[in-house]
Design an enzyme around this catalytic site. Structure first.
Site, PDB file in Angstrom:
ATOM      1  N   THR A   1     -30.751  41.684  65.170  1.00  0.00           N
ATOM      2  CA  THR A   1     -30.197  41.788  66.521  1.00  0.00           C
ATOM      3  C   THR A   1     -31.315  41.711  67.537  1.00  0.00           C
ATOM      4  O   THR A   1     -32.468  42.017  67.237  1.00  0.00           O
ATOM      5  CB  THR A   1     -29.410  43.110  66.702  1.00  0.00           C
ATOM      6  OG1 THR A   1     -28.924  43.173  68.044  1.00  0.00           O
ATOM      7  CG2 THR A   1     -30.272  44.320  66.418  1.00  0.00           C
ATOM      8  N   ARG A   2     -30.964  41.270  68.739  1.00  0.00           N
ATOM      9  CA  ARG A   2     -31.908  41.371  69.839  1.00  0.00           C
ATOM     10  C   ARG A   2     -31.225  42.025  71.031  1.00  0.00           C
ATOM     11  O   ARG A   2     -31.646  41.900  72.163  1.00  0.00           O
ATOM     12  CB  ARG A   2     -32.499  39.993  70.188  1.00  0.00           C
ATOM     13  CG  ARG A   2     -31.501  38.932  70.568  1.00  0.00           C
ATOM     14  CD  ARG A   2     -32.242  37.629  70.886  1.00  0.00           C
ATOM     15  NE  ARG A   2     -31.479  36.741  71.710  1.00  0.00           N
ATOM     16  CZ  ARG A   2     -30.674  35.772  71.268  1.00  0.00           C
ATOM     17  NH1 ARG A   2     -30.537  35.579  69.975  1.00  0.00           N
ATOM     18  NH2 ARG A   2     -30.031  34.999  72.113  1.00  0.00           N
TER      19      ARG A   2
ATOM     20  N   HIS B   1     -23.576  47.889  70.318  1.00  0.00           N
ATOM     21  CA  HIS B   1     -22.341  48.464  70.834  1.00  0.00           C
ATOM     22  C   HIS B   1     -21.400  48.694  69.647  1.00  0.00           C
ATOM     23  O   HIS B   1     -21.732  48.409  68.507  1.00  0.00           O
ATOM     24  CB  HIS B   1     -21.736  47.537  71.885  1.00  0.00           C
ATOM     25  CG  HIS B   1     -22.636  47.323  73.071  1.00  0.00           C
ATOM     26  ND1 HIS B   1     -22.922  48.324  73.972  1.00  0.00           N
ATOM     27  CD2 HIS B   1     -23.355  46.245  73.481  1.00  0.00           C
ATOM     28  CE1 HIS B   1     -23.758  47.866  74.891  1.00  0.00           C
ATOM     29  NE2 HIS B   1     -24.043  46.613  74.619  1.00  0.00           N
TER      30      HIS B   1
ATOM     31  N   HIS C   1     -20.804  45.769  66.998  1.00  0.00           N
ATOM     32  CA  HIS C   1     -21.825  45.520  65.978  1.00  0.00           C
ATOM     33  C   HIS C   1     -21.987  46.705  65.031  1.00  0.00           C
ATOM     34  O   HIS C   1     -22.314  46.539  63.868  1.00  0.00           O
ATOM     35  CB  HIS C   1     -23.142  45.106  66.628  1.00  0.00           C
ATOM     36  CG  HIS C   1     -23.117  43.690  67.111  1.00  0.00           C
ATOM     37  ND1 HIS C   1     -24.045  43.180  67.993  1.00  0.00           N
ATOM     38  CD2 HIS C   1     -22.269  42.676  66.829  1.00  0.00           C
ATOM     39  CE1 HIS C   1     -23.755  41.914  68.236  1.00  0.00           C
ATOM     40  NE2 HIS C   1     -22.685  41.577  67.543  1.00  0.00           N
TER      41      HIS C   1
ATOM     42  N   ARG D   1     -21.013  35.317  65.132  1.00  0.00           N
ATOM     43  CA  ARG D   1     -20.791  34.081  65.870  1.00  0.00           C
ATOM     44  C   ARG D   1     -21.993  33.814  66.765  1.00  0.00           C
ATOM     45  O   ARG D   1     -22.593  34.722  67.300  1.00  0.00           O
ATOM     46  CB  ARG D   1     -19.517  34.215  66.707  1.00  0.00           C
ATOM     47  CG  ARG D   1     -18.329  34.332  65.813  1.00  0.00           C
ATOM     48  CD  ARG D   1     -16.977  34.395  66.480  1.00  0.00           C
ATOM     49  NE  ARG D   1     -16.878  34.134  67.891  1.00  0.00           N
ATOM     50  CZ  ARG D   1     -15.716  33.905  68.500  1.00  0.00           C
ATOM     51  NH1 ARG D   1     -14.603  33.868  67.809  1.00  0.00           N
ATOM     52  NH2 ARG D   1     -15.672  33.710  69.797  1.00  0.00           N
TER      53      ARG D   1
ATOM     54  N   HIS E   1     -25.092  32.998  66.220  1.00  0.00           N
ATOM     55  CA  HIS E   1     -26.351  33.643  65.832  1.00  0.00           C
ATOM     56  C   HIS E   1     -27.548  32.852  66.384  1.00  0.00           C
ATOM     57  O   HIS E   1     -27.632  31.648  66.208  1.00  0.00           O
ATOM     58  CB  HIS E   1     -26.434  33.713  64.295  1.00  0.00           C
ATOM     59  CG  HIS E   1     -27.639  34.460  63.787  1.00  0.00           C
ATOM     60  ND1 HIS E   1     -27.566  35.748  63.322  1.00  0.00           N
ATOM     61  CD2 HIS E   1     -28.938  34.100  63.689  1.00  0.00           C
ATOM     62  CE1 HIS E   1     -28.769  36.143  62.949  1.00  0.00           C
ATOM     63  NE2 HIS E   1     -29.622  35.166  63.163  1.00  0.00           N
TER      64      HIS E   1
END
Ligand SMILES: [Zn+2]
Length: 378
Positions: free
Chosen positions: A189-190, A194, A197, A283, A285
């Site tokens: 992740t960057r 929330h 995720h 979705r 990515h």
């Protein structure tokens, strides 16, 4: 811990975890010095640690050509993005010293080859666009005109902004083995995490032994949430809502390329080196703007034979809280209309947080919102 413990984990890409760290050789100060960019320094450090196994240095033309055209190294092993060092001119000697932009000496490179490359072709093949408004393409176009290839020996490792989170592949593998995990899912992740995720990491975790939350802390776009704020969000969320013996937080030291589908493959291969058997692909990515289709980063995995990558991608839809279901859900699992879904756009979330307002708790955990509001305030 016994050596056999880590042997139960997935094998590194190509079979052996590369280690290109070493002692500083004599005479480094007398060598021709090449200053590398922060992105190249991040690649260099990942070569050193084995995160880019089987690479032992910056790519030569045979690997580069086949990677650009076929997403494979010259050996045939899948590999989706060039890992190259751009230089203005060919060096004089057969060994050069590499330094970062602050002048700190990092490594020596034994010169194998210097070759020309076609920036537009690399952009078209790897980024699926030649538009210089794309941040990865812009960086590529701004590069020096030649690639310098050769094996590296890194004697000065990258200094992490988050030393407690700086785990090399050998370290994560040891940590997984110590916890008795065999099947481990990696989550890239960057962004702050929330509820959506959180949900998909937990759905994935239900099917495996452990979860590696592996946020990217290398170079990102300037409008991404700063890494220090994100790390505080992750620590807060994991501390309160994940069992400590099922989750490991560590920083992924790569620089973002924003290459979308090809970067999803690359991210998966890197995580395999860190010991992950599974990898979450949502979705869009590693996408940016509207350059990639919603599912492109998932569909690209079909271009490889089953089990060829070895690491198993786990594909996810966008998820949300549904009031009618009374739970988190996605289009795959919820039959209700959007009116029942608690969904906020990224822009809307940012507006709320900047105004000091807490988003609905079905969207963001209040403890995470507090960290973000505090960050926007200062
Ligand atoms: Zn529903």
């Amino acid at each position: 811990m016994s050596a056999t413990a880590t042997e139960k984990l997935i094998r590194p890409h190509g079979g052996v975890l590369v280690d290109r760290t070493g002692a500083r050789p004599d005479g480094v100060d007398a060598l021709e010095l090449i200053t590398i960019t922060s992105r190249e320094a991040s690649d260099l450090d990942m070569i050193a640690s084995g995160a880019l196994s089987p690479l032992e240095g910056f790519m030569g033309s045979e690997d580069y050509e086949r990677v650009v055209e076929e997403m494979r190294l010259a050996s045939g092993l899948p590999w989706s993005l060039p890992v190259c060092l751009a230089v203005e001119r060919a060096p004089e000697g057969d060994r050069v010293a590499l330094a970062d932009e602050s002048g700190r000496l990092l490594a020596v490179l034994d010169v194998d080859e210097v070759y020309e490359y076609d920036k537009e072709r690399e952009a078209e093949r790897c980024f699926r666009t030649t538009d210089d408004a794309h941040p990865g393409v812009a960086r590529l176009y701004a590069q020096a005109p030649l690639y310098l290839a050769g094996r590296v020996t890194v004697f000065e490792r990258a200094v992490s902004e988050f030393p407690e989170l700086a785990l090399d592949p050998a370290d994560t593998r040891a940590a997984f083995a110590e916890r008795g995990w065999k099947r481990v899912v990696g989550f890239q992740t960057r962004n702050p995490i929330h509820r959506a995720h959180e949900y998909l990491t937990k759905v994935a975790l239900e099917t495996v032994d452990g979860l590696l939350v592996h946020p990217l802390v290398g170079d990102t776009k300037s409008d991404d949430v700063p890494a220090a704020v994100r790390v505080e969000c992750y620590e807060t969320l994991l501390g309160g809502y994940y069992p400590a013996d099922r989750v490991l937080l560590s920083a992924f030291p790569a620089a973002m390329r924003y290459a979308g589908p090809r970067e999803a493959i690359w991210h998966a291969i890197c995580r395999k080196n860190y010991g992950c058997s599974h990898f979450i692909v949502g979705r869009d990515h590693a996408g940016v703007g509207t350059y990639y289709g919603t599912y492109d980063a998932q569909l690209i995995f079909d271009e490889f034979e089953p089990h060829e990558l070895d690491i198993e991608p786990m594909f996810f839809e966008h998820s949300f809280y549904c009031k009618a279901c009374g739970s988190m859900a996605s289009a795959k699992t919820c039959p209700h209309s959007g009116d029942d879904h608690v969904f906020l756009s990224g822009t809307k979330v940012r507006e709320l947080l900047e105004a000091g307002e807490v988003p609905p708790e079905e969207f963001t955990r209040p403890v995470v919102a507090e960290v973000l509001i505090e960050a926007y305030r200062s």
